[in-house]
Design a protein around this motif. Sequence first.
Motif, PDB file in Angstrom:
ATOM      1  N   GLY A   9       0.814  -1.213   0.000  1.00 40.12           N
ATOM      2  CA  GLY A   9       0.000   0.000   0.000  1.00 40.12           C
ATOM      3  C   GLY A   9       0.843   1.257   0.000  1.00 40.12           C
ATOM      4  O   GLY A   9       0.578   2.217  -0.719  1.00 40.12           O
ATOM      5  N   ALA A  10       1.893   1.267   0.820  1.00 38.94           N
ATOM      6  CA  ALA A  10       2.796   2.421   0.867  1.00 38.94           C
ATOM      7  C   ALA A  10       3.525   2.578  -0.459  1.00 38.94           C
ATOM      8  O   ALA A  10       3.680   3.687  -0.977  1.00 38.94           O
ATOM      9  CB  ALA A  10       3.781   2.273   2.012  1.00 38.94           C
ATOM     10  N   VAL A  12       2.529   1.636  -3.490  1.00 38.98           N
ATOM     11  CA  VAL A  12       1.585   2.138  -4.498  1.00 38.98           C
ATOM     12  C   VAL A  12       1.332   3.635  -4.294  1.00 38.98           C
ATOM     13  O   VAL A  12       1.124   4.376  -5.249  1.00 38.98           O
ATOM     14  CB  VAL A  12       0.262   1.327  -4.457  1.00 38.98           C
ATOM     15  N   SER A  13       1.402   4.081  -3.035  1.00 37.52           N
ATOM     16  CA  SER A  13       1.202   5.502  -2.727  1.00 37.52           C
ATOM     17  C   SER A  13       2.471   6.325  -2.941  1.00 37.52           C
ATOM     18  O   SER A  13       2.481   7.523  -2.680  1.00 37.52           O
ATOM     19  CB  SER A  13       0.752   5.665  -1.274  1.00 37.52           C
ATOM     20  N   TYR A  15       5.570   5.636  -1.469  1.00 36.60           N
ATOM     21  CA  TYR A  15       6.507   5.589  -0.341  1.00 36.60           C
ATOM     22  C   TYR A  15       7.248   4.266  -0.355  1.00 36.60           C
ATOM     23  O   TYR A  15       6.638   3.203  -0.399  1.00 36.60           O
ATOM     24  CB  TYR A  15       5.779   5.728   0.999  1.00 36.60           C
ATOM     25  N   TYR A  44       5.361   4.045   8.728  1.00 37.59           N
ATOM     26  CA  TYR A  44       4.242   4.602   7.972  1.00 37.59           C
ATOM     27  C   TYR A  44       4.013   6.059   8.356  1.00 37.59           C
ATOM     28  O   TYR A  44       4.117   6.421   9.525  1.00 37.59           O
ATOM     29  CB  TYR A  44       2.956   3.821   8.255  1.00 37.59           C
ATOM     30  N   ASP A  48      -1.248   6.247   6.424  1.00 43.85           N
ATOM     31  CA  ASP A  48      -0.860   5.464   5.252  1.00 43.85           C
ATOM     32  C   ASP A  48      -1.294   4.008   5.331  1.00 43.85           C
ATOM     33  O   ASP A  48      -1.625   3.405   4.324  1.00 43.85           O
ATOM     34  CB  ASP A  48       0.655   5.506   5.042  1.00 43.85           C
ATOM     35  N   ASN A  50      -3.477   0.663   5.875  1.00 36.57           N
ATOM     36  CA  ASN A  50      -4.894   0.452   5.569  1.00 36.57           C
ATOM     37  C   ASN A  50      -5.583  -0.561   6.476  1.00 36.57           C
ATOM     38  O   ASN A  50      -6.764  -0.805   6.331  1.00 36.57           O
ATOM     39  CB  ASN A  50      -5.070   0.057   4.095  1.00 36.57           C
ATOM     40  N   ASP A  85       0.122  -2.032   6.499  1.00 39.10           N
ATOM     41  CA  ASP A  85      -0.370  -2.653   5.280  1.00 39.10           C
ATOM     42  C   ASP A  85      -0.574  -4.135   5.559  1.00 39.10           C
ATOM     43  O   ASP A  85      -0.039  -4.676   6.520  1.00 39.10           O
ATOM     44  CB  ASP A  85       0.632  -2.492   4.137  1.00 39.10           C
TER      45      ASP A  85
END
Length: 178
Positions: A9-10, A12-13, A15, A44, A48, A50, A85
Amino acid sequence: MNVTLYPLGAYVSGYCLPFTIELDGLDQAGYSQAVSAGLYAAPYKKGDGNVLSSRCLRCDTVVIASVEKVCACCGNLYMEVKQTDEEWIVCDYEEVPAQFVGEYDLSSDFFAYSEFMATTNLEPAVIDAGLACGLDLLQIEDAYQGLYDSNTSFAEQWAARELMHDYSEQDQHYFYLH
């Protein structure tokens, strides 16, 4: 051997929060706990992560995507909760054969490979060659016939061995046995 992962997730964002796991001596359960600990410990930015995850403050057992009230490993009541994540992506690996590395994780076959490598007398190049030939790990030791300079050299050696089954030798004198 080691693998470096990013929380997905990080990543994809935008980071990059890498964490590296040393694989030597880890079984699949130990690896899963190391991944969970790495996901939990990644720095995080606020908001950030989820999912909510928990970590035991006594034994450091981490459970991703679950808020535990009591540690299942040691019975501790003191748990830390954090946003993390739930998934990861492989970004680098060292000394892990490529066939055991996917985009999101190591293959479960890697742990059988690792255990086999720790117990076999064969060199890693022999194991890798056997896998490249499509053999299962358990077939490689029985199937391995040695290292030869060429197909011709291999064929000559095996032809000589087969031929000698019908002959006997004493002081370089050869005799045909019926």
